[in-house]
Scaffold this motif. Structure first.
Motif, PDB file in Angstrom:
ATOM      1  N   LEU A  69    -102.741 -44.482   7.414  1.00 52.33           N
ATOM      2  CA  LEU A  69    -103.219 -43.353   6.616  1.00 52.33           C
ATOM      3  C   LEU A  69    -102.010 -42.741   5.923  1.00 52.33           C
ATOM      4  CD1 LEU A  69    -105.577 -41.448   5.863  1.00 52.33           C
ATOM      5  CD2 LEU A  69    -104.976 -40.084   7.859  1.00 52.33           C
ATOM      6  N   SER A  70    -102.032 -42.681   4.587  1.00 48.42           N
ATOM      7  CA  SER A  70    -100.896 -42.192   3.818  1.00 48.42           C
ATOM      8  C   SER A  70    -101.196 -40.807   3.270  1.00 48.42           C
ATOM      9  CB  SER A  70    -100.583 -43.148   2.657  1.00 48.42           C
ATOM     10  OG  SER A  70     -99.536 -42.632   1.864  1.00 48.42           O
ATOM     11  N   LEU A  71    -100.386 -39.825   3.698  1.00 51.06           N
ATOM     12  CA  LEU A  71    -100.518 -38.458   3.205  1.00 51.06           C
ATOM     13  C   LEU A  71     -99.261 -37.966   2.498  1.00 51.06           C
ATOM     14  CD1 LEU A  71    -102.292 -36.637   6.177  1.00 51.06           C
ATOM     15  CD2 LEU A  71    -103.317 -37.438   4.060  1.00 51.06           C
ATOM     16  N   LEU A  72     -98.114 -38.557   2.808  1.00 48.30           N
ATOM     17  CA  LEU A  72     -96.869 -38.109   2.201  1.00 48.30           C
ATOM     18  C   LEU A  72     -96.791 -38.593   0.755  1.00 48.30           C
ATOM     19  CD1 LEU A  72     -94.316 -38.751   5.076  1.00 48.30           C
ATOM     20  CD2 LEU A  72     -95.611 -36.680   4.562  1.00 48.30           C
ATOM     21  N   PRO A  73     -96.075 -37.864  -0.096  1.00 48.24           N
ATOM     22  CA  PRO A  73     -95.998 -38.268  -1.503  1.00 48.24           C
ATOM     23  C   PRO A  73     -95.219 -39.559  -1.687  1.00 48.24           C
ATOM     24  CG  PRO A  73     -94.555 -36.391  -1.068  1.00 48.24           C
ATOM     25  CD  PRO A  73     -95.373 -36.578   0.163  1.00 48.24           C
ATOM     26  N   LEU A  74     -95.731 -40.429  -2.548  1.00 52.64           N
ATOM     27  CA  LEU A  74     -95.031 -41.664  -2.865  1.00 52.64           C
ATOM     28  C   LEU A  74     -93.757 -41.407  -3.667  1.00 52.64           C
ATOM     29  CD1 LEU A  74     -97.799 -44.291  -3.723  1.00 52.64           C
ATOM     30  CD2 LEU A  74     -95.958 -44.557  -2.059  1.00 52.64           C
ATOM     31  N   SER A  75     -93.558 -40.177  -4.096  1.00 51.49           N
ATOM     32  CA  SER A  75     -92.314 -39.825  -4.774  1.00 51.49           C
ATOM     33  C   SER A  75     -91.137 -39.771  -3.806  1.00 51.49           C
ATOM     34  CB  SER A  75     -92.454 -38.465  -5.463  1.00 51.49           C
ATOM     35  OG  SER A  75     -92.853 -37.477  -4.525  1.00 51.49           O
ATOM     36  N   HIS A  76     -91.411 -39.703  -2.510  1.00 49.62           N
ATOM     37  CA  HIS A  76     -90.360 -39.605  -1.496  1.00 49.62           C
ATOM     38  C   HIS A  76     -90.031 -41.004  -0.982  1.00 49.62           C
ATOM     39  CE1 HIS A  76     -88.892 -38.008   2.624  1.00 49.62           C
ATOM     40  NE2 HIS A  76     -87.933 -37.951   1.736  1.00 49.62           N
ATOM     41  N   LEU A  77     -88.745 -41.312  -0.837  1.00 49.18           N
ATOM     42  CA  LEU A  77     -88.343 -42.654  -0.430  1.00 49.18           C
ATOM     43  C   LEU A  77     -88.899 -43.031   0.934  1.00 49.18           C
ATOM     44  CD1 LEU A  77     -86.681 -45.118  -1.303  1.00 49.18           C
ATOM     45  CD2 LEU A  77     -84.771 -44.169  -0.010  1.00 49.18           C
ATOM     46  N   PHE A  78     -89.073 -42.067   1.825  1.00 48.28           N
ATOM     47  CA  PHE A  78     -89.628 -42.337   3.151  1.00 48.28           C
ATOM     48  C   PHE A  78     -90.992 -43.021   3.025  1.00 48.28           C
ATOM     49  CE2 PHE A  78     -91.292 -40.185   7.268  1.00 48.28           C
ATOM     50  CZ  PHE A  78     -90.922 -41.278   8.026  1.00 48.28           C
ATOM     51  N   GLU A  79     -91.844 -42.478   2.157  1.00 48.34           N
ATOM     52  CA  GLU A  79     -93.179 -43.057   1.988  1.00 48.34           C
ATOM     53  C   GLU A  79     -93.127 -44.313   1.122  1.00 48.34           C
ATOM     54  OE1 GLU A  79     -97.267 -43.263   2.812  1.00 48.34           O
ATOM     55  OE2 GLU A  79     -95.676 -42.025   3.666  1.00 48.34           O
ATOM     56  N   GLN A  80     -92.305 -44.310   0.076  1.00 48.62           N
ATOM     57  CA  GLN A  80     -92.167 -45.516  -0.749  1.00 48.62           C
ATOM     58  C   GLN A  80     -91.713 -46.707   0.089  1.00 48.62           C
ATOM     59  OE1 GLN A  80     -89.489 -45.235  -4.108  1.00 48.62           O
ATOM     60  NE2 GLN A  80     -90.165 -43.166  -4.549  1.00 48.62           N
ATOM     61  N   GLY A  81     -90.647 -46.461   0.868  1.00 46.55           N
ATOM     62  CA  GLY A  81     -90.015 -47.559   1.577  1.00 46.55           C
ATOM     63  C   GLY A  81     -90.812 -48.058   2.756  1.00 46.55           C
ATOM     64  N   ILE A  82     -91.142 -47.139   3.668  1.00 40.83           N
ATOM     65  CA  ILE A  82     -91.833 -47.557   4.895  1.00 40.83           C
ATOM     66  C   ILE A  82     -93.340 -47.592   4.685  1.00 40.83           C
ATOM     67  CG2 ILE A  82     -92.178 -47.056   7.339  1.00 40.83           C
ATOM     68  CD1 ILE A  82     -89.461 -45.739   7.373  1.00 40.83           C
ATOM     69  N   GLY A  83     -93.871 -46.560   4.016  1.00 44.13           N
ATOM     70  CA  GLY A  83     -95.320 -46.455   3.861  1.00 44.13           C
ATOM     71  C   GLY A  83     -95.907 -47.386   2.834  1.00 44.13           C
ATOM     72  N   LEU A  84     -95.079 -47.963   1.955  1.00 45.47           N
ATOM     73  CA  LEU A  84     -95.588 -48.900   0.959  1.00 45.47           C
ATOM     74  C   LEU A  84     -94.914 -50.268   1.085  1.00 45.47           C
ATOM     75  CD1 LEU A  84     -97.345 -49.504  -1.515  1.00 45.47           C
ATOM     76  CD2 LEU A  84     -95.453 -48.695  -2.959  1.00 45.47           C
ATOM     77  N   LEU A  85     -93.617 -50.347   0.804  1.00 45.44           N
ATOM     78  CA  LEU A  85     -92.962 -51.658   0.748  1.00 45.44           C
ATOM     79  C   LEU A  85     -92.916 -52.344   2.107  1.00 45.44           C
ATOM     80  CD1 LEU A  85     -90.074 -50.781  -1.718  1.00 45.44           C
ATOM     81  CD2 LEU A  85     -92.172 -52.040  -2.204  1.00 45.44           C
TER      82      LEU A  85
END
Length: 565
Positions: free
Chosen positions: A212-228
């Motif tokens: 479940l993704s709630l953090l903004p994809l603008s933040h590297l934490f979510e980009q890196g771990i939550g997406l890539l």
């Protein structure tokens, strides 16, 4: 567009193409609408949409190395644009929805983007209101739409012939908030992120993740771990825009969430929602007794004891990965009492994945050990330093700032203070700029005081030095627990209380007084709180990653220096 030359070393594009082939027909990205319905793209469809975005971005005249500004709520379309930009060899410059207009304008001036990508929906930003309406813009929906007449029949073959990125090529430019007019852009290259991803693989198990993704994809934490990283292991990611606990718990159930990447403030919001439901049911005493028992049991038995709560969470939730701010040990312990592991990591845009706990060793209060190939050491003044291939490539067009951050031996200076516990795990004490040095030379760390207050019933507070040697706390009234722990010790004298503005309710004042007395009883003589103030608003001012803007809180106190008792 020329044919590509072989490039030594892996890039994010190599990993993405492998991922799309491996998991082609698995669900990859979903979005939950306000009516509760969802739509889902498979890995094959995400690949197709990202290729469409890449083609259209190049068709706009953008060339490799151009900066692409993105300003959008998290959604599958935004993720596809990110992946398309990687293929087109553009440099992403993500903006957060919470950024002020001044911060946005400062970042635009520094990055000089050639194009703006905007999200859609009620919470989409207005570039005109931020003063950047002059930038040419496209929407995420338009960039990932099905091919139209402008696409040549062989567009995919042409795209496959594009020159591929180099491992040391910058793909992401993450800026600080820029509220001071001097934002710093953190340059992240393919090889830096792949080294970080390798470290994550050594720590987080390859589960069948439903995230479940709630953090903004603008933040590297979510980009890196939550997406890539999540795509790399074949996860199914659900985007939910609401932060209403009821909506989120519904999404937990429907998606049968297993894992979630989170910041401590949201972790606290969810726990507060559980506590409110327990309080309403009249079973608070039983709940607390069961937590005390569960703490001594294996995780499967804890989950059995609290099976009703896990039923509300979909029945398969196992893991939080938390970073971005201080995680109060009591909050981590609360979730682990009911059978949900909280892995706390520590890093930054500059150094990637610095340290992390593991499933076998995740004691509250620590952020784990460095993960190879990252090196870590503690400087003589307690500052945490990192070195290794995960480090950023420097600050955008700012060699002086880069030289101040990375010393001649290659060590990145984090600005964080920490020490190693007896088991060699890193324990953070706070930021060097927030550390209080008393007139007698004793060093006080605000997080120690704030954590003592949390244990006493005040969930959120800010400790600061209001005058030389005088420690005060600013209390967020809305963050008080329902009941302050009874039996407050009387070893420490009661503090002087001050409430800014209108008089506070006597019952609330008594609760805060009791909690501060309780905290003072466990704090050292140099750490004790002399007075408290009540923050006048419903929440502290926060950054777009939900960290409290301590400078603004300190300025508020400084503006009224004579009001404390």
């Amino acid at each position: 567009m020329t044919a590509s030359e072989p490039v030594t070393g892996a890039t994010l594009l190599d990993h993405l193409e492998r991922t799309f082939r491996r998991y082609a027909d698995r669900p990859a990205l979903s979005a939950r609408h306000e009516d509760g319905s969802t739509r889902t793209w498979t890995y094959r469809e995400v690949d197709r949409r990202s290729r469409l975005a890449a083609w259209r971005l190049r068709a706009l005249g953008l060339e490799p190395g151009d900066r692409l500004l993105t300003w959008s709520p998290s959604a599958p379309e935004l993720a596809a644009v990110y992946l398309g930009a990687i293929r087109a060899r553009l440099i992403l410059v993500p903006l957060d929805l919470r950024m002020s207009s001044d911060a946005v304008r400062n970042i635009v001036a520094k990055a000089e983007p050639r194009h703006l990508v905007l999200g859609a929906g009620r919470d989409a930003p207005d570039p005109n209101a931020a003063g950047i309406g002059y930038l040419p813009a496209s929407t995420t929906d338009a960039l990932v739409a099905d091919p139209d007449a402008a696409f040549p029949a062989d567009w995919e073959a042409q795209l496959d012939g594009w020159q591929r990125p180099r491992p040391d090529e910058v793909w992401d430019l993450i800026f600080t908030s820029g509220t001071t007019g001097t934002p710093k852009g953190v340059m992240i290259a393919h090889d830096s992120w792949l080294a970080t991803m390798d470290a994550i693989h050594r720590t987080v198990p390859r589960l069948e993740h439903r995230i479940l993704s709630l953090l903004p994809l603008s933040h590297l934490f979510e980009q890196g771990i939550g997406l890539l990283y999540a795509l790399d292991v074949g996860a199914h990611i659900l985007y939910v825009r609401s932060v209403n606990p009821r909506v989120i718990f519904e999404a937990f159930r429907d998606h049968r969430v297993t894992s979630m990447i989170i910041v401590p403030q949201l972790l606290d919001v969810f726990w507060s929602a559980i506590e409110r439901e327990v309080q309403k049911s009249g079973r608070k005493a039983l709940f607390d007794r069961l937590r005390a028992i569960a703490r001594r049991l294996p995780m499967p038995l804890r989950r059995l004891l609290f099976r009703r709560i896990h039923g509300q969470l979909g029945g398969e939730f196992r893991l939080f990965v938390s970073a971005g701010a201080f995680l109060p040990p009591a909050l981590q312990q609360a979730w682990e009492d009911i059978g949900v592991i909280v892995l706390q990591g520590y890093g930054s845009s500059e150094n990637g994945f610095g340290t992390c706990n593991s499933l076998q060793d995740h004691g509250p209060g620590t952020v784990g050990r460095p993960i190879p190939p990252t090196e870590m050491r503690i400087a003589g003044d307690g500052e945490v330093l990192f070195r290794g291939p995960t480090l950023f490539k420097g600050y955008w067009r700012d060699p002086d700032a880069t030289a101040r951050a990375i010393d001649p031996d290659g060590w990145y200076h984090t600005g964080d203070i920490g020490h190693l516990d007896a088991a060699g795990r890193l324990v953070l004490s706070g930021r060097t700029k927030d550390r209080i040095v008393l007139p007698n030379g004793f060093k006080v760390y605000p997080e120690d005081i704030e954590n003592a207050l949390r244990n006493a019933g005040i969930r959120e507070s800010i400790a600061l030095e209001s005058a030389p040697g005088r420690i005060e706390v600013v209390v967020l009234g809305a963050s008080l627990d329902g009941v302050v722990r009874p039996g407050a010790p009387t070893a420490a004298a009661a503090p002087a209380a001050h409430i800014a503005g209108d008089p506070v309710d006597p019952v609330l004042k008594a609760r805060i007084d009791a909690a501060v007395r309780d905290a003072n009883a466990v704090l050292g003589p140099n750490q004790r709180i002399a007075a408290w103030r009540l923050w006048p608003d419903a929440d502290f001012p926060r950054t777009h990653t939900l960290k409290v803007k301590r400078d603004l809180v300190r300025a508020w106190v400084a503006a009224d220096p004579g009001s404390s008792a």
